[in-house]
Design a protein around this motif. Structure first.
Motif, PDB file in Angstrom:
ATOM      1  N   MET A  32     -52.034 -11.239 -46.548  1.00 51.25           N
ATOM      2  CA  MET A  32     -52.196 -11.093 -47.981  1.00 51.25           C
ATOM      3  C   MET A  32     -53.426 -11.867 -48.458  1.00 51.25           C
ATOM      4  N   ALA A  33     -54.140 -11.272 -49.386  1.00 48.48           N
ATOM      5  CA  ALA A  33     -55.358 -11.900 -49.875  1.00 48.48           C
ATOM      6  C   ALA A  33     -55.451 -11.793 -51.394  1.00 48.48           C
ATOM      7  N   TRP A  34     -56.257 -12.675 -51.948  1.00 41.35           N
ATOM      8  CA  TRP A  34     -56.639 -12.590 -53.358  1.00 41.35           C
ATOM      9  C   TRP A  34     -58.149 -12.399 -53.408  1.00 41.35           C
ATOM     10  N   ILE A  35     -58.550 -11.475 -54.218  1.00 40.28           N
ATOM     11  CA  ILE A  35     -59.951 -11.129 -54.412  1.00 40.28           C
ATOM     12  C   ILE A  35     -60.195 -11.126 -55.907  1.00 40.28           C
ATOM     13  N   ARG A  36     -61.361 -11.522 -56.329  1.00 42.42           N
ATOM     14  CA  ARG A  36     -61.641 -11.531 -57.765  1.00 42.42           C
ATOM     15  C   ARG A  36     -62.954 -10.826 -58.082  1.00 42.42           C
ATOM     16  N   VAL A  46     -61.388 -14.600 -52.296  1.00 42.11           N
ATOM     17  CA  VAL A  46     -60.958 -15.890 -52.815  1.00 42.11           C
ATOM     18  C   VAL A  46     -60.134 -16.644 -51.778  1.00 42.11           C
ATOM     19  N   ALA A  47     -59.068 -16.008 -51.305  1.00 39.38           N
ATOM     20  CA  ALA A  47     -58.172 -16.690 -50.370  1.00 39.38           C
ATOM     21  C   ALA A  47     -57.322 -15.660 -49.637  1.00 39.38           C
ATOM     22  N   ALA A  48     -56.813 -16.057 -48.491  1.00 35.41           N
ATOM     23  CA  ALA A  48     -55.928 -15.187 -47.726  1.00 35.41           C
ATOM     24  C   ALA A  48     -54.976 -16.022 -46.900  1.00 35.41           C
ATOM     25  N   VAL A  49     -53.836 -15.432 -46.609  1.00 32.07           N
ATOM     26  CA  VAL A  49     -52.872 -16.057 -45.707  1.00 32.07           C
ATOM     27  C   VAL A  49     -52.452 -14.992 -44.697  1.00 32.07           C
ATOM     28  N   LYS A  50     -52.516 -15.357 -43.431  1.00 35.98           N
ATOM     29  CA  LYS A  50     -52.203 -14.395 -42.389  1.00 35.98           C
ATOM     30  C   LYS A  50     -50.731 -14.007 -42.400  1.00 35.98           C
ATOM     31  N   TRP A  51     -50.454 -12.889 -41.799  1.00 37.14           N
ATOM     32  CA  TRP A  51     -49.102 -12.335 -41.775  1.00 37.14           C
ATOM     33  C   TRP A  51     -48.103 -13.322 -41.188  1.00 37.14           C
ATOM     34  N   PHE A  66     -57.599 -24.303 -55.108  1.00 39.86           N
ATOM     35  CA  PHE A  66     -56.650 -23.190 -55.057  1.00 39.86           C
ATOM     36  C   PHE A  66     -55.806 -23.300 -53.793  1.00 39.86           C
ATOM     37  N   THR A  67     -54.565 -22.843 -53.906  1.00 38.82           N
ATOM     38  CA  THR A  67     -53.675 -22.796 -52.755  1.00 38.82           C
ATOM     39  C   THR A  67     -52.976 -21.438 -52.712  1.00 38.82           C
ATOM     40  N   ILE A  68     -53.105 -20.781 -51.579  1.00 42.28           N
ATOM     41  CA  ILE A  68     -52.406 -19.504 -51.397  1.00 42.28           C
ATOM     42  C   ILE A  68     -51.120 -19.753 -50.619  1.00 42.28           C
ATOM     43  N   SER A  69     -50.096 -19.049 -50.984  1.00 46.11           N
ATOM     44  CA  SER A  69     -48.812 -19.198 -50.288  1.00 46.11           C
ATOM     45  C   SER A  69     -48.042 -17.886 -50.383  1.00 46.11           C
ATOM     46  N   ARG A  70     -46.938 -17.855 -49.666  1.00 47.43           N
ATOM     47  CA  ARG A  70     -46.131 -16.641 -49.682  1.00 47.43           C
ATOM     48  C   ARG A  70     -44.669 -17.020 -49.525  1.00 47.43           C
ATOM     49  N   ASP A  71     -43.807 -16.221 -50.108  1.00 49.04           N
ATOM     50  CA  ASP A  71     -42.370 -16.365 -49.944  1.00 49.04           C
ATOM     51  C   ASP A  71     -41.878 -15.023 -49.434  1.00 49.04           C
ATOM     52  N   ASN A  72     -41.719 -14.924 -48.141  1.00 47.01           N
ATOM     53  CA  ASN A  72     -41.351 -13.636 -47.560  1.00 47.01           C
ATOM     54  C   ASN A  72     -39.964 -13.185 -47.997  1.00 47.01           C
ATOM     55  N   ALA A  73     -39.084 -14.125 -48.274  1.00 48.40           N
ATOM     56  CA  ALA A  73     -37.742 -13.759 -48.721  1.00 48.40           C
ATOM     57  C   ALA A  73     -37.784 -13.048 -50.069  1.00 48.40           C
ATOM     58  N   ASN A  75     -40.571 -11.479 -51.000  1.00 53.61           N
ATOM     59  CA  ASN A  75     -41.622 -10.459 -50.868  1.00 53.61           C
ATOM     60  C   ASN A  75     -42.743 -10.688 -51.880  1.00 53.61           C
ATOM     61  N   THR A  76     -43.106 -11.930 -52.048  1.00 50.48           N
ATOM     62  CA  THR A  76     -44.055 -12.319 -53.087  1.00 50.48           C
ATOM     63  C   THR A  76     -45.084 -13.291 -52.541  1.00 50.48           C
ATOM     64  N   GLY A  77     -46.308 -13.118 -52.984  1.00 50.39           N
ATOM     65  CA  GLY A  77     -47.371 -14.053 -52.666  1.00 50.39           C
ATOM     66  C   GLY A  77     -47.828 -14.758 -53.930  1.00 50.39           C
ATOM     67  N   TYR A  78     -48.475 -15.905 -53.750  1.00 49.01           N
ATOM     68  CA  TYR A  78     -48.880 -16.713 -54.895  1.00 49.01           C
ATOM     69  C   TYR A  78     -50.304 -17.231 -54.699  1.00 49.01           C
ATOM     70  N   LEU A  79     -50.938 -17.514 -55.811  1.00 46.42           N
ATOM     71  CA  LEU A  79     -52.196 -18.229 -55.798  1.00 46.42           C
ATOM     72  C   LEU A  79     -52.093 -19.307 -56.872  1.00 46.42           C
ATOM     73  N   GLN A  80     -51.942 -20.543 -56.440  1.00 46.41           N
ATOM     74  CA  GLN A  80     -51.902 -21.668 -57.366  1.00 46.41           C
ATOM     75  C   GLN A  80     -53.324 -22.140 -57.588  1.00 46.41           C
ATOM     76  N   MET A  81     -53.732 -22.202 -58.844  1.00 50.76           N
ATOM     77  CA  MET A  81     -55.101 -22.562 -59.182  1.00 50.76           C
ATOM     78  C   MET A  81     -55.104 -23.813 -60.047  1.00 50.76           C
ATOM     79  N   HIS A  82     -55.810 -24.818 -59.611  1.00 50.75           N
ATOM     80  CA  HIS A  82     -55.959 -26.062 -60.360  1.00 50.75           C
ATOM     81  C   HIS A  82     -57.438 -26.297 -60.674  1.00 50.75           C
ATOM     82  N   SER A  83     -57.680 -27.218 -61.591  1.00 54.31           N
ATOM     83  CA  SER A  83     -59.047 -27.608 -61.936  1.00 54.31           C
ATOM     84  C   SER A  83     -59.925 -26.394 -62.192  1.00 54.31           C
TER      85      SER A  83
END
Length: 124
Positions: A32-36, A46-51, A66-73, A75-83
């Motif tokens: 999963m990736a985030w692109i802007r 921007v960011a990606a997290v491997k499968w 920024f921090t990318i994460s995922r919660d497979n349970a 079925n959702t991915g996240y992009l936490q953005m600070h500063s």
């Protein structure tokens, strides 16, 4: 199949968390990736997290903020953005692709699944 949300207007230095909910595909098998895309500019990675969830990748411009994460349970991915900075203003897209090896994670143009985008506006 991908629904991005969480964008909005925030002042510089603030934080936002973007979410990307997948339907019709098991996100745990997808990188999963985030692109802007900023106004008048091309899309950028921007960011990606491997499968497998074990590796994350970031553009130099967002590392440490920024921090990318995922919660497979869920079925959702996240992009936490600070500063956040005014130059982070853009439409943020989530994207997913099956598998992917490390050397291709940042090659976002051929990701198979894309969300509709969510607008992040950072005011100075």
């Amino acid at each position: 199949q991908l629904q991005a949300s969480g964008g909005g207007l925030v002042q510089a230095g603030g934080s936002l968390r973007l979410s990307c909910v997948a339907s019709g595909l098991a996100l745990r098998r997808y990188t999963m990736a985030w692109i802007r895309q900023a106004p008048g500019k091309e899309r950028e990675f921007v960011a990606a997290v491997k499968w497998d969830g074990g590796s994350t990748y970031y553009a130099d411009s967002v590392k440490g903020r920024f921090t990318i994460s995922r919660d497979n349970a869920k079925n959702t991915g996240y992009l936490q953005m600070h500063s956040l900075k005014p130059e982070d203003t853009a439409v943020y897209f989530c994207a997913a692709d099956y598998g992917r090896i490390s050397s291709t994670v940042t090659r976002f143009s051929d990701y198979a699944h894309w969300g509709q985008g969510t607008l992040v506006t950072v005011s100075s």
